[in-house]
Write a protein that holds these residues in place. Structure first.
Motif, mmCIF file in Angstrom:
data_model
loop_
_atom_site.group_PDB
_atom_site.id
_atom_site.type_symbol
_atom_site.label_atom_id
_atom_site.label_comp_id
_atom_site.label_asym_id
_atom_site.label_seq_id
_atom_site.Cartn_x
_atom_site.Cartn_y
_atom_site.Cartn_z
ATOM 1 N N CYS A 142 -7.355 0.546 0.278
ATOM 2 C CA CYS A 142 -6.267 1.167 1.045
ATOM 3 C C CYS A 142 -5.006 0.316 0.951
ATOM 4 O O CYS A 142 -3.932 0.795 0.593
ATOM 5 C CB CYS A 142 -6.671 1.327 2.513
ATOM 6 N N GLN A 149 -0.023 7.186 -3.615
ATOM 7 C CA GLN A 149 -0.473 7.907 -2.436
ATOM 8 C C GLN A 149 -1.884 8.465 -2.596
ATOM 9 O O GLN A 149 -2.709 8.400 -1.679
ATOM 10 C CB GLN A 149 0.506 9.055 -2.136
ATOM 11 N N ARG A 150 -2.175 9.022 -3.770
ATOM 12 C CA ARG A 150 -3.483 9.632 -3.970
ATOM 13 C C ARG A 150 -4.607 8.602 -3.873
ATOM 14 O O ARG A 150 -5.640 8.845 -3.221
ATOM 15 C CB ARG A 150 -3.532 10.331 -5.333
ATOM 16 N N GLU A 159 -5.082 7.628 -0.212
ATOM 17 C CA GLU A 159 -5.728 8.648 0.612
ATOM 18 C C GLU A 159 -7.214 8.764 0.304
ATOM 19 O O GLU A 159 -8.035 8.969 1.215
ATOM 20 C CB GLU A 159 -5.023 9.997 0.418
ATOM 21 N N TYR A 161 -8.840 5.763 1.920
ATOM 22 C CA TYR A 161 -8.790 5.945 3.370
ATOM 23 C C TYR A 161 -9.897 6.886 3.834
ATOM 24 O O TYR A 161 -10.600 6.616 4.817
ATOM 25 C CB TYR A 161 -7.410 6.488 3.729
ATOM 26 N N ARG A 162 -10.080 7.990 3.120
ATOM 27 C CA ARG A 162 -11.122 8.942 3.502
ATOM 28 C C ARG A 162 -12.514 8.323 3.370
ATOM 29 O O ARG A 162 -13.370 8.499 4.249
ATOM 30 C CB ARG A 162 -11.011 10.203 2.649
#
Length: 332
Positions: free
Chosen positions: A178, A184-185, A188, A191-192
């Motif tokens: 992270c 960004q991809r 994310e 993060y998920r």
């Protein structure tokens, strides 16, 4: 920090370590010998934190000395700027890099902690953080304290390995994926994965005191250092901010339970942790401002986890207090 071969912004940790082992039979040329080796850690580093915990739990303080690198370093590696004269008092070096170069001239990979150094030659033996803790718990058995716990019991090893692998992939390294994501991809996706795993751990720990079995194991040693740094660093600095650890009842209780267990919280220095991440990672925090919070005293609040049963040390006993030179600042 390096990206993968496709340059898609995913942070890939270089895990090509010096894998020479220190063993009871000396099969790799480095036999276990009291006083011969020095464990180099940094209070800031979660990977090194594991080795510090296991050394404490095994009671190896008198046979394996501890060198502590300071929290701030440059591209040349961890330095001993907290020691008198800026040198490790046993190895006589200013930077850990020097010990790697004594093992392999111009060592091209990361200069990482934990590292076990052969004191007579001043050369690093290994920086394989996963193997170090397993070997401290097994190969050093002849020198462990009476009552040292078994952190890797044979009947639980498959489950410990499965849990620890998932924790490494999604949590221990996940927070770095992270924080060091290049786009960004990638952020994310990391993060998920992080929060999916934390949710599963929250569920797992809601009805059991420890991750595997009814005692502290290697799996707990591997999760705890990330949890200890979560609100202080990873939540904001690494953008892992869906929730704070203090907002996850089972994980927060579990983390406090371990923190208050001898051998865990007495290895944590929150000021050094924050100084490292917020100062060294200047591509993330260019001002170098270190936050004053959060208030760490909540770590000492009652956790109530005893109601879930379990025996922290199994048939063993808690370690005694750390040597005076190794004590961390009190939270009160």
């Amino acid at each position: 920090m390096t990206g993968d071969d496709e340059g898609d912004g995913v942070y890939e940790r270089d895990r090509n370590y010096l894998t020479t082992r220190i063993t009871a039979d000396g099969r790799d040329g480095y036999p276990v010998e009291p006083g011969r080796y020095r464990l180099i850690i940094a209070r800031a580093c979660p990977w090194a934190n594991r080795a510090a915990i296991v050394r404490r739990l095994m009671g190896l303080e008198d046979v394996l000395s501890l060198g502590i690198a300071g929290p701030v370093h440059d591209e040349r590696s961890w330095s001993f700027h907290l020691d008198p004269g800026g040198r490790d008092p046993v190895l006589g070096i200013e930077r850990l890099q020097e010990a790697f170069f004594r093992r392999r001239a111009g060592y091209p990979r990361g200069i990482t902690v934990p590292a076990l150094v052969d004191v007579p030659t001043g050369a690093v033996v290994t920086n394989d953080f996963e193997r170090i803790t397993l070997d401290l718990g097994s190969q050093w058995a002849a020198h462990q304290r009476e009552g040292a716990p078994d952190l890797y019991p044979e009947r639980w090893r498959d489950e410990i390995d499965d849990v620890a692998d998932a924790v490494y992939r999604d949590v221990n390294n996940g927070v770095y994926q992270c924080g060091f994501a290049g786009d960004q991809r990638a952020y994310e996706e990391a993060y998920r994965r992080l929060w999916e795993r934390l949710d599963l751990l929250e569920e797992r720990l809601s009805g059991r005191r420890y991750l595997v079995g009814d005692t502290i194991t290697e799996a707990d040693v591997r999760l705890f250092p990330t949890l200890a740094r979560f609100d202080a660093v990873y939540h904001g600095h690494f953008k892992c901010n869906r929730q704070k650890l203090t907002e996850l009842p089972a994980l927060w209780g579990y983390a406090r339970d371990l923190f208050q267990t001898p051998g865990f919280g007495d290895t944590i220095d929150f000021e050094q942790i924050k100084a490292h991440y917020y100062v060294v990672h200047n591509h993330i925090n260019p001002t170098g401002i270190v936050p004053l919070g959060p208030d760490p005293r909540g770590w000492l609040a009652p956790h109530g986890r005893e109601e879930l049963g379990g025996r922290p040390f199994g048939d063993g006993t808690p370690p005694g207090p750390p040597p005076p030179a190794e004590r961390v600042p009190s939270l009160v």
